[in-house]
Design a protein around this motif. Structure first.
Motif, PDB file in Angstrom:
ATOM      1  N   MET A   1      15.954   5.661  18.051  1.00 26.92           N
ATOM      2  CA  MET A   1      14.605   6.162  17.875  1.00 26.92           C
ATOM      3  C   MET A   1      14.181   6.115  16.403  1.00 26.92           C
ATOM      4  O   MET A   1      13.042   5.795  16.115  1.00 26.92           O
ATOM      5  N   ASN A   2      15.103   6.438  15.500  1.00 19.30           N
ATOM      6  CA  ASN A   2      14.795   6.439  14.072  1.00 19.30           C
ATOM      7  C   ASN A   2      14.386   5.043  13.587  1.00 19.30           C
ATOM      8  O   ASN A   2      13.468   4.916  12.790  1.00 19.30           O
ATOM      9  N   GLN A   3      15.067   4.003  14.113  1.00 22.91           N
ATOM     10  CA  GLN A   3      14.727   2.634  13.725  1.00 22.91           C
ATOM     11  C   GLN A   3      13.321   2.284  14.212  1.00 22.91           C
ATOM     12  O   GLN A   3      12.549   1.656  13.491  1.00 22.91           O
ATOM     13  N   LEU A   4      12.973   2.700  15.421  1.00 27.72           N
ATOM     14  CA  LEU A   4      11.642   2.442  15.952  1.00 27.72           C
ATOM     15  C   LEU A   4      10.577   3.133  15.112  1.00 27.72           C
ATOM     16  O   LEU A   4       9.533   2.555  14.807  1.00 27.72           O
ATOM     17  N   MET A   5      10.824   4.356  14.709  1.00 22.07           N
ATOM     18  CA  MET A   5       9.852   5.090  13.889  1.00 22.07           C
ATOM     19  C   MET A   5       9.648   4.402  12.531  1.00 22.07           C
ATOM     20  O   MET A   5       8.524   4.317  12.042  1.00 22.07           O
ATOM     21  N   THR A   6      10.718   3.917  11.947  1.00 28.59           N
ATOM     22  CA  THR A   6      10.615   3.186  10.684  1.00 28.59           C
ATOM     23  C   THR A   6       9.754   1.941  10.866  1.00 28.59           C
ATOM     24  O   THR A   6       8.893   1.631  10.043  1.00 28.59           O
ATOM     25  N   PHE A   7       9.981   1.235  11.966  1.00 31.69           N
ATOM     26  CA  PHE A   7       9.220   0.034  12.302  1.00 31.69           C
ATOM     27  C   PHE A   7       7.733   0.373  12.469  1.00 31.69           C
ATOM     28  O   PHE A   7       6.865  -0.295  11.913  1.00 31.69           O
ATOM     29  N   LEU A   8       7.442   1.423  13.234  1.00 34.65           N
ATOM     30  CA  LEU A   8       6.053   1.823  13.465  1.00 34.65           C
ATOM     31  C   LEU A   8       5.378   2.288  12.182  1.00 34.65           C
ATOM     32  O   LEU A   8       4.199   1.999  11.954  1.00 34.65           O
ATOM     33  N   ASP A   9       6.109   2.995  11.340  1.00 29.95           N
ATOM     34  CA  ASP A   9       5.556   3.421  10.049  1.00 29.95           C
ATOM     35  C   ASP A   9       5.188   2.209   9.199  1.00 29.95           C
ATOM     36  O   ASP A   9       4.144   2.188   8.543  1.00 29.95           O
ATOM     37  N   ALA A  10       6.041   1.195   9.224  1.00 30.90           N
ATOM     38  CA  ALA A  10       5.798  -0.001   8.411  1.00 30.90           C
ATOM     39  C   ALA A  10       4.550  -0.748   8.877  1.00 30.90           C
ATOM     40  O   ALA A  10       3.730  -1.171   8.052  1.00 30.90           O
ATOM     41  N   ILE A  11       4.376  -0.899  10.189  1.00 29.96           N
ATOM     42  CA  ILE A  11       3.191  -1.611  10.665  1.00 29.96           C
ATOM     43  C   ILE A  11       1.940  -0.766  10.440  1.00 29.96           C
ATOM     44  O   ILE A  11       0.873  -1.285  10.104  1.00 29.96           O
ATOM     45  N   ARG A  12       2.027   0.543  10.598  1.00 30.27           N
ATOM     46  CA  ARG A  12       0.887   1.418  10.304  1.00 30.27           C
ATOM     47  C   ARG A  12       0.476   1.276   8.841  1.00 30.27           C
ATOM     48  O   ARG A  12      -0.705   1.173   8.518  1.00 30.27           O
ATOM     49  N   ASP A  13       1.469   1.257   7.940  1.00 32.29           N
ATOM     50  CA  ASP A  13       1.176   1.097   6.519  1.00 32.29           C
ATOM     51  C   ASP A  13       0.477  -0.238   6.247  1.00 32.29           C
ATOM     52  O   ASP A  13      -0.432  -0.313   5.424  1.00 32.29           O
ATOM     53  N   HIS A  14       0.911  -1.297   6.939  1.00 33.59           N
ATOM     54  CA  HIS A  14       0.283  -2.609   6.761  1.00 33.59           C
ATOM     55  C   HIS A  14      -1.175  -2.558   7.213  1.00 33.59           C
ATOM     56  O   HIS A  14      -2.062  -3.071   6.526  1.00 33.59           O
ATOM     57  N   LEU A  15      -1.423  -1.930   8.360  1.00 31.83           N
ATOM     58  CA  LEU A  15      -2.790  -1.816   8.865  1.00 31.83           C
ATOM     59  C   LEU A  15      -3.658  -0.981   7.927  1.00 31.83           C
ATOM     60  O   LEU A  15      -4.840  -1.278   7.733  1.00 31.83           O
ATOM     61  N   ASP A  16      -3.069   0.054   7.335  1.00 38.48           N
ATOM     62  CA  ASP A  16      -3.816   0.912   6.408  1.00 38.48           C
ATOM     63  C   ASP A  16      -4.084   0.225   5.075  1.00 38.48           C
ATOM     64  O   ASP A  16      -5.121   0.452   4.446  1.00 38.48           O
ATOM     65  N   LEU A  17      -3.154  -0.613   4.635  1.00 32.36           N
ATOM     66  CA  LEU A  17      -3.246  -1.233   3.311  1.00 32.36           C
ATOM     67  C   LEU A  17      -4.368  -2.269   3.217  1.00 32.36           C
ATOM     68  O   LEU A  17      -5.027  -2.396   2.193  1.00 32.36           O
ATOM     69  N   TYR A  18      -4.589  -3.004   4.312  1.00 31.37           N
ATOM     70  CA  TYR A  18      -5.564  -4.091   4.296  1.00 31.37           C
ATOM     71  C   TYR A  18      -6.771  -3.728   5.159  1.00 31.37           C
ATOM     72  O   TYR A  18      -6.647  -3.011   6.143  1.00 31.37           O
ATOM     73  N   GLN A  19      -7.904  -4.251   4.806  1.00 27.26           N
ATOM     74  CA  GLN A  19      -9.109  -4.065   5.628  1.00 27.26           C
ATOM     75  C   GLN A  19      -9.146  -5.194   6.649  1.00 27.26           C
ATOM     76  O   GLN A  19      -9.775  -6.223   6.445  1.00 27.26           O
ATOM     77  N   LEU A  20      -8.443  -4.981   7.758  1.00 32.19           N
ATOM     78  CA  LEU A  20      -8.281  -6.008   8.773  1.00 32.19           C
ATOM     79  C   LEU A  20      -9.399  -5.917   9.810  1.00 32.19           C
ATOM     80  O   LEU A  20      -9.976  -4.853  10.023  1.00 32.19           O
ATOM     81  N   PRO A  21      -9.707  -7.045  10.461  1.00 30.17           N
ATOM     82  CA  PRO A  21     -10.756  -7.064  11.481  1.00 30.17           C
ATOM     83  C   PRO A  21     -10.411  -6.132  12.647  1.00 30.17           C
ATOM     84  O   PRO A  21      -9.261  -5.746  12.836  1.00 30.17           O
ATOM     85  N   PRO A  22     -11.420  -5.802  13.461  1.00 33.80           N
ATOM     86  CA  PRO A  22     -11.202  -4.895  14.585  1.00 33.80           C
ATOM     87  C   PRO A  22     -10.122  -5.401  15.547  1.00 33.80           C
ATOM     88  O   PRO A  22     -10.025  -6.597  15.817  1.00 33.80           O
ATOM     89  N   VAL A  23      -9.336  -4.458  16.046  1.00 29.36           N
ATOM     90  CA  VAL A  23      -8.240  -4.762  16.958  1.00 29.36           C
ATOM     91  C   VAL A  23      -8.586  -4.204  18.333  1.00 29.36           C
ATOM     92  O   VAL A  23      -8.972  -3.043  18.455  1.00 29.36           O
ATOM     93  N   ALA A  24      -8.431  -5.037  19.374  1.00 31.09           N
ATOM     94  CA  ALA A  24      -8.658  -4.582  20.747  1.00 31.09           C
ATOM     95  C   ALA A  24      -7.403  -3.923  21.293  1.00 31.09           C
ATOM     96  O   ALA A  24      -7.472  -2.940  22.012  1.00 31.09           O
ATOM     97  N   SER A  25      -6.233  -4.479  20.956  1.00 32.20           N
ATOM     98  CA  SER A  25      -4.976  -3.889  21.409  1.00 32.20           C
ATOM     99  C   SER A  25      -3.859  -4.259  20.450  1.00 32.20           C
ATOM    100  O   SER A  25      -3.920  -5.259  19.741  1.00 32.20           O
ATOM    101  N   LEU A  26      -2.838  -3.419  20.452  1.00 37.96           N
ATOM    102  CA  LEU A  26      -1.652  -3.600  19.608  1.00 37.96           C
ATOM    103  C   LEU A  26      -0.461  -3.336  20.504  1.00 37.96           C
ATOM    104  O   LEU A  26      -0.336  -2.240  21.061  1.00 37.96           O
ATOM    105  N   ASP A  27       0.404  -4.335  20.702  1.00 35.77           N
ATOM    106  CA  ASP A  27       1.540  -4.211  21.593  1.00 35.77           C
ATOM    107  C   ASP A  27       2.828  -4.214  20.783  1.00 35.77           C
ATOM    108  O   ASP A  27       3.160  -5.200  20.131  1.00 35.77           O
ATOM    109  N   VAL A  28       3.515  -3.084  20.823  1.00 30.55           N
ATOM    110  CA  VAL A  28       4.796  -2.937  20.141  1.00 30.55           C
ATOM    111  C   VAL A  28       5.817  -2.641  21.232  1.00 30.55           C
ATOM    112  O   VAL A  28       6.019  -1.492  21.607  1.00 30.55           O
ATOM    113  N   THR A  29       6.416  -3.709  21.795  1.00 31.28           N
ATOM    114  CA  THR A  29       7.355  -3.504  22.891  1.00 31.28           C
ATOM    115  C   THR A  29       8.797  -3.445  22.416  1.00 31.28           C
ATOM    116  O   THR A  29       9.609  -2.777  23.023  1.00 31.28           O
TER     117      THR A  29
END
Length: 128
Positions: A1-29
């Motif tokens: 679970m800790n590894q997954l949280m680290t992964f999710l934190d990293a992608i959240r940070d990437h989304l926050d860092l850049y002004q990216l176009p609108p997203v309809a869905s985000l799949d983290v399987t």
């Protein structure tokens, strides 16, 4: 679970860092496969432009076209890695147009140069 949280934190940070176009869905399987981002934009120029914005935030970017099996639409996508190494696939769909995709039969997937996305962002450009 800790590894997954680290992964999710990293992608959240990437989304926050850049002004990216609108997203309809985000799949983290699973963190062993790319995160899949579906864009919430319409039209060839808009999808191509949104993919270029994402491409500028990723490393080792490649691009592909996939015409869905029923032939009505084409998925344009890029795959790359965030600066911290997370694989990401970003795509958007556009209606099939034989003038834009003359050699793309239904169900076919083709690699394409990333620079072609820039070409499609220009008004009036259709030939692939």
């Amino acid at each position: 679970m800790n590894q997954l949280m680290t992964f999710l934190d990293a992608i959240r940070d990437h989304l926050d860092l850049y002004q990216l176009p609108p997203v309809a869905s985000l799949d983290v399987t699973a963190w062993s496969r790319p995160i899949t981002v579906q864009l919430d934009v319409d039209g060839l120029a808009e999808v191509a432009g949104a993919l270029l914005v994402w491409a500028n935030t990723l490393d080792d970017v490649t691009a592909t076209l996939w015409r869905v099996p029923d032939g009505d639409s084409v998925h344009l996508s890029i795959i790359g890695r965030t600066p911290c190494g997370i694989p990401v696939r970003v795509y958007g769909g556009v209606p099939f147009d034989a003038r834009v995709f003359p050699d793309l039969p239904a169900g076919a997937k083709q690699s394409m140069p990333v620079y072609l996305l820039r070409h499609w962002t220009m008004p009036g450009e259709v030939a692939a």
